[in-house]
Design an enzyme around this catalytic site. Sequence first.
Site, short mmCIF file in Angstrom:
data_model
loop_
_atom_site.label_atom_id
_atom_site.label_comp_id
_atom_site.label_asym_id
_atom_site.label_seq_id
_atom_site.Cartn_x
_atom_site.Cartn_y
_atom_site.Cartn_z
N ALA A 93 -64.35 33.39 11.81
CA ALA A 93 -64.57 33.40 10.36
C ALA A 93 -65.18 34.73 9.90
O ALA A 93 -65.52 35.60 10.70
CB ALA A 93 -65.45 32.23 9.96
N HIS A 94 -65.33 34.84 8.58
CA HIS A 94 -65.78 36.12 8.02
C HIS A 94 -67.20 36.48 8.44
O HIS A 94 -68.04 35.63 8.68
CB HIS A 94 -65.64 36.12 6.49
CG HIS A 94 -66.49 35.13 5.76
ND1 HIS A 94 -66.52 35.06 4.39
CD2 HIS A 94 -67.33 34.16 6.19
CE1 HIS A 94 -67.35 34.10 4.02
NE2 HIS A 94 -67.85 33.54 5.10
#
Length: 352
Positions: free
Chosen positions: A241-242
């Site tokens: 994920a980011h």
Amino acid sequence: MTSAMTVQELAARLGARLAGDGERPVCRAATLLGAGGDAVSFCTSKRHLPELRRSGAAAVLVRAEHEGDCPGTALVVEDPYLAFIEVVELLHPEPSAPPGIHPGAVVASDVVLGDGVSVGANAVIEAGVELGAGSTVAPGAFIGPGARLGTGSWLGPNAVLAGGCRTGERVRIHAGAVIGADGFGYAPLPDGQGWRKVPQIGGVDIGDDVEIGANATVDRGALEDTVIEAGVKLDDHVHIAHNCRVGARTVIAGGTLVAGSTTIGRDCLIGGLVAITDHIRIADGVSLMGMTGVTGSIRESGAYASPLPAQPVRQWRRNTVRFTQLEGLFRRVQALETGHGMVGDAGEERDD
């Protein structure tokens, strides 16, 4: 595609000690029992000695202590498995795409092309992209504005390297992988009226010698880059994920999910279907068994696990019922201890 050589030539390439017939030609790598007179195999441990003794391979890579168990020609090396990898590379060289741009590709006029670049049919490469020397963009792949594919790197069929994302050298991104999709960021609107998307303006920075499996996803950062350090290996269907950082040489097996803003240290080994929560840190040298759930930071190297092993369904049902009764049992033990003036663990509720 295969390549042929004699066992003696192969021994010279590997730096192996030859014990037996070196004149036999070999053209393929195979398992011990699947090998015929044209094949090379390997044996790594005494567990495989029964198969070694029955093998029909032209030559077998073995350690010195297993040389006497080889019915035919032995190639004696320190590490048979690593040597076998080299054998596969020699006898089964990976076909390389021819340099040049396929007529069916769409390439912006200002793309910087290094020497020997190959761009396949239906690939799309947008403005401001840089393709390093010897890099390959497979058919159907997409590279967004301002991205960089490093020297000697390969972007597989239908894979995406989104705008502003960068790879180092010798990076392999397999079919269907998406590098640089928007991170999952939303802010709640007042009075429960829904969600407002948080713009994701960071990128993804991938180091040298990284390999990313088919259909894996690495989201771009919200403000700064998501970082995959050098030598990392991500299996198929891994999601990063980011704002995450994955440390150098860490290996992550298929289906693992890493939530946003988590930092994973260097030289970690993470099994399949592991779930790692957001905003935590995992130390260097951590091993996580498959299906482990990580809900907090891990500050010391070592092996960790939390999966529930399979068990007969009747036993599982009984244990599930008992688990739902734990709160009541706890209260009963607590009452007994209190009534007898005892102080024990049951008298304390702890969140850790």
